[in-house]
Write a protein that holds these residues in place. Structure first.
Motif, PDB file in Angstrom:
ATOM      1  N   ASP A  33     -39.203   2.698 -42.167  1.00  0.00           N
ATOM      2  CA  ASP A  33     -40.186   1.627 -42.321  1.00  0.00           C
ATOM      3  C   ASP A  33     -39.815   0.635 -43.425  1.00  0.00           C
ATOM      4  N   PHE A  34     -38.537   0.541 -43.777  1.00  0.00           N
ATOM      5  CA  PHE A  34     -38.082  -0.423 -44.779  1.00  0.00           C
ATOM      6  C   PHE A  34     -36.614  -0.757 -44.535  1.00  0.00           C
ATOM      7  N   ILE A  35     -36.204  -1.892 -45.090  1.00  0.00           N
ATOM      8  CA  ILE A  35     -34.806  -2.314 -45.074  1.00  0.00           C
ATOM      9  C   ILE A  35     -34.468  -2.776 -46.482  1.00  0.00           C
ATOM     10  N   ILE A  36     -33.269  -2.456 -46.950  1.00  0.00           N
ATOM     11  CA  ILE A  36     -32.782  -2.933 -48.241  1.00  0.00           C
ATOM     12  C   ILE A  36     -31.478  -3.687 -48.011  1.00  0.00           C
ATOM     13  N   ALA A  37     -31.372  -4.833 -48.664  1.00  0.00           N
ATOM     14  CA  ALA A  37     -30.137  -5.617 -48.648  1.00  0.00           C
ATOM     15  C   ALA A  37     -29.849  -6.069 -50.074  1.00  0.00           C
ATOM     16  N   ARG A  38     -28.592  -6.394 -50.329  1.00  0.00           N
ATOM     17  CA  ARG A  38     -28.233  -6.896 -51.648  1.00  0.00           C
ATOM     18  C   ARG A  38     -27.559  -8.256 -51.511  1.00  0.00           C
ATOM     19  N   MET A  39     -27.610  -9.011 -52.608  1.00  0.00           N
ATOM     20  CA  MET A  39     -27.018 -10.345 -52.637  1.00  0.00           C
ATOM     21  C   MET A  39     -26.341 -10.531 -53.986  1.00  0.00           C
ATOM     22  N   PRO A  40     -25.123 -11.078 -53.985  1.00  0.00           N
ATOM     23  CA  PRO A  40     -24.450 -11.303 -55.265  1.00  0.00           C
ATOM     24  C   PRO A  40     -25.087 -12.450 -56.032  1.00  0.00           C
ATOM     25  N   VAL A  41     -25.052 -12.343 -57.345  1.00  0.00           N
ATOM     26  CA  VAL A  41     -25.452 -13.450 -58.208  1.00  0.00           C
ATOM     27  C   VAL A  41     -24.155 -14.007 -58.786  1.00  0.00           C
ATOM     28  N   ASP A  42     -23.683 -15.088 -58.175  1.00  0.00           N
ATOM     29  CA  ASP A  42     -22.416 -15.715 -58.566  1.00  0.00           C
ATOM     30  C   ASP A  42     -22.485 -17.195 -58.213  1.00  0.00           C
ATOM     31  N   SER A  43     -21.361 -17.870 -58.190  1.00  0.00           N
ATOM     32  CA  SER A  43     -21.364 -19.318 -57.957  1.00  0.00           C
ATOM     33  C   SER A  43     -21.995 -19.704 -56.620  1.00  0.00           C
ATOM     34  N   ARG A  44     -21.995 -18.808 -55.630  1.00  0.00           N
ATOM     35  CA  ARG A  44     -22.606 -19.121 -54.345  1.00  0.00           C
ATOM     36  C   ARG A  44     -24.126 -19.154 -54.409  1.00  0.00           C
ATOM     37  N   THR A  45     -24.693 -18.427 -55.349  1.00  0.00           N
ATOM     38  CA  THR A  45     -26.155 -18.293 -55.405  1.00  0.00           C
ATOM     39  C   THR A  45     -26.756 -18.828 -56.706  1.00  0.00           C
ATOM     40  N   HIS A  46     -25.925 -19.384 -57.585  1.00  0.00           N
ATOM     41  CA  HIS A  46     -26.422 -19.954 -58.846  1.00  0.00           C
ATOM     42  C   HIS A  46     -27.049 -21.325 -58.636  1.00  0.00           C
ATOM     43  N   GLN A  47     -27.958 -21.667 -59.515  1.00  0.00           N
ATOM     44  CA  GLN A  47     -28.402 -23.046 -59.653  1.00  0.00           C
ATOM     45  C   GLN A  47     -27.581 -23.678 -60.782  1.00  0.00           C
ATOM     46  N   PRO A  48     -27.682 -24.974 -61.022  1.00  0.00           N
ATOM     47  CA  PRO A  48     -26.797 -25.629 -61.994  1.00  0.00           C
ATOM     48  C   PRO A  48     -26.840 -25.059 -63.422  1.00  0.00           C
ATOM     49  N   PHE A  49     -27.900 -24.352 -63.792  1.00  0.00           N
ATOM     50  CA  PHE A  49     -27.992 -23.781 -65.138  1.00  0.00           C
ATOM     51  C   PHE A  49     -27.337 -22.409 -65.254  1.00  0.00           C
ATOM     52  N   GLY A  50     -26.667 -21.953 -64.184  1.00  0.00           N
ATOM     53  CA  GLY A  50     -25.928 -20.700 -64.243  1.00  0.00           C
ATOM     54  C   GLY A  50     -26.749 -19.448 -64.021  1.00  0.00           C
ATOM     55  N   ILE A  51     -27.941 -19.590 -63.441  1.00  0.00           N
ATOM     56  CA  ILE A  51     -28.770 -18.428 -63.109  1.00  0.00           C
ATOM     57  C   ILE A  51     -29.065 -18.444 -61.606  1.00  0.00           C
ATOM     58  N   LEU A  52     -29.574 -17.331 -61.113  1.00  0.00           N
ATOM     59  CA  LEU A  52     -29.890 -17.203 -59.692  1.00  0.00           C
ATOM     60  C   LEU A  52     -30.845 -18.319 -59.259  1.00  0.00           C
ATOM     61  N   HIS A  53     -30.475 -19.011 -58.209  1.00  0.00           N
ATOM     62  CA  HIS A  53     -31.295 -20.073 -57.632  1.00  0.00           C
ATOM     63  C   HIS A  53     -32.489 -19.446 -56.930  1.00  0.00           C
ATOM     64  N   GLY A  54     -33.680 -19.968 -57.167  1.00  0.00           N
ATOM     65  CA  GLY A  54     -34.866 -19.444 -56.504  1.00  0.00           C
ATOM     66  C   GLY A  54     -34.774 -19.532 -55.000  1.00  0.00           C
ATOM     67  N   GLY A  55     -34.118 -20.572 -54.505  1.00  0.00           N
ATOM     68  CA  GLY A  55     -33.934 -20.708 -53.060  1.00  0.00           C
ATOM     69  C   GLY A  55     -33.074 -19.599 -52.485  1.00  0.00           C
ATOM     70  N   ALA A  56     -32.111 -19.116 -53.263  1.00  0.00           N
ATOM     71  CA  ALA A  56     -31.282 -18.000 -52.795  1.00  0.00           C
ATOM     72  C   ALA A  56     -32.127 -16.740 -52.657  1.00  0.00           C
ATOM     73  N   SER A  57     -33.049 -16.539 -53.591  1.00  0.00           N
ATOM     74  CA  SER A  57     -33.960 -15.390 -53.477  1.00  0.00           C
ATOM     75  C   SER A  57     -34.793 -15.492 -52.211  1.00  0.00           C
ATOM     76  N   VAL A  58     -35.246 -16.696 -51.896  1.00  0.00           N
ATOM     77  CA  VAL A  58     -36.049 -16.907 -50.690  1.00  0.00           C
ATOM     78  C   VAL A  58     -35.196 -16.680 -49.440  1.00  0.00           C
ATOM     79  N   VAL A  59     -33.926 -17.085 -49.477  1.00  0.00           N
ATOM     80  CA  VAL A  59     -33.036 -16.815 -48.346  1.00  0.00           C
ATOM     81  C   VAL A  59     -32.896 -15.304 -48.137  1.00  0.00           C
ATOM     82  N   LEU A  60     -32.708 -14.551 -49.217  1.00  0.00           N
ATOM     83  CA  LEU A  60     -32.626 -13.092 -49.106  1.00  0.00           C
ATOM     84  C   LEU A  60     -33.907 -12.535 -48.489  1.00  0.00           C
ATOM     85  N   ALA A  61     -35.057 -12.981 -48.995  1.00  0.00           N
ATOM     86  CA  ALA A  61     -36.339 -12.486 -48.492  1.00  0.00           C
ATOM     87  C   ALA A  61     -36.534 -12.811 -47.017  1.00  0.00           C
ATOM     88  N   GLU A  62     -36.266 -14.062 -46.629  1.00  0.00           N
ATOM     89  CA  GLU A  62     -36.482 -14.423 -45.223  1.00  0.00           C
ATOM     90  C   GLU A  62     -35.483 -13.731 -44.312  1.00  0.00           C
TER      91      GLU A  62
END
Length: 137
Positions: A33-62
């Motif tokens: 009754d659950f699924i787990i996935a992981r996503m790297p926090v790197d240049s593909r998922t960073h925002q310009p300030f060098g932290i995880l982009h909120g949109g990337a988190s939303v992509v993972l969630a969706e």
């Protein structure tokens, strides 16, 4: 709860050559009754300030919520699950490493599904909390 014709290999194949694959999302666990996935926090998922982009988190969630809906369909050849609404509360910044999303059902109906997605860092601290509603068409 989920269609037993799918495994981690088939879930990971869905993301190949699409946004989830391009940013490195990987499915790591498929429970009853659950699924787990992981996503790297790197240049593909960073925002310009060098932290995880909120949109990337939303992509993972969706991504994990939509696939959870797909796994609940009675007739996946004739039905599709599409995102209807998503919201996200960003709780903590992440600079490097991995984040993990876990999706569980709130409601699985005939026309809509509602999913709870919790995203955590490698220390299991909350990063983002999302709710996704999918419509079955």
């Amino acid at each position: 709860m989920f269609n037993k014709n799918f495994d981690l290999e088939s879930l990971n194949a869905f993301g190949k050559n699409t946004l989830p694959g391009h940013i490195g999302i990987e499915f790591t666990e498929l429970g009853d009754d659950f699924i787990i996935a992981r996503m790297p926090v790197d240049s593909r998922t960073h925002q310009p300030f060098g932290i995880l982009h909120g949109g990337a988190s939303v992509v993972l969630a969706e991504t994990i919520g939509s696939l959870a809906s797909m796994l609940c369909l009675q007739n996946p050849e004739q039905q599709k699950a599409v995102g209807l609404e998503i919201n996200a509360n960003h709780l903590r910044a992440v600079k490097t490493g991995w984040v993990y999303g876990k999706v569980t059902a709130i409601h699985v109906g005939a026309k809509t599904h509602v999913w709870d997605i919790k995203i955590t860092n490698e220390e299991n601290k909350p990063i983002c909390i999302c709710r996704l509603t999918t419509m079955i068409i």
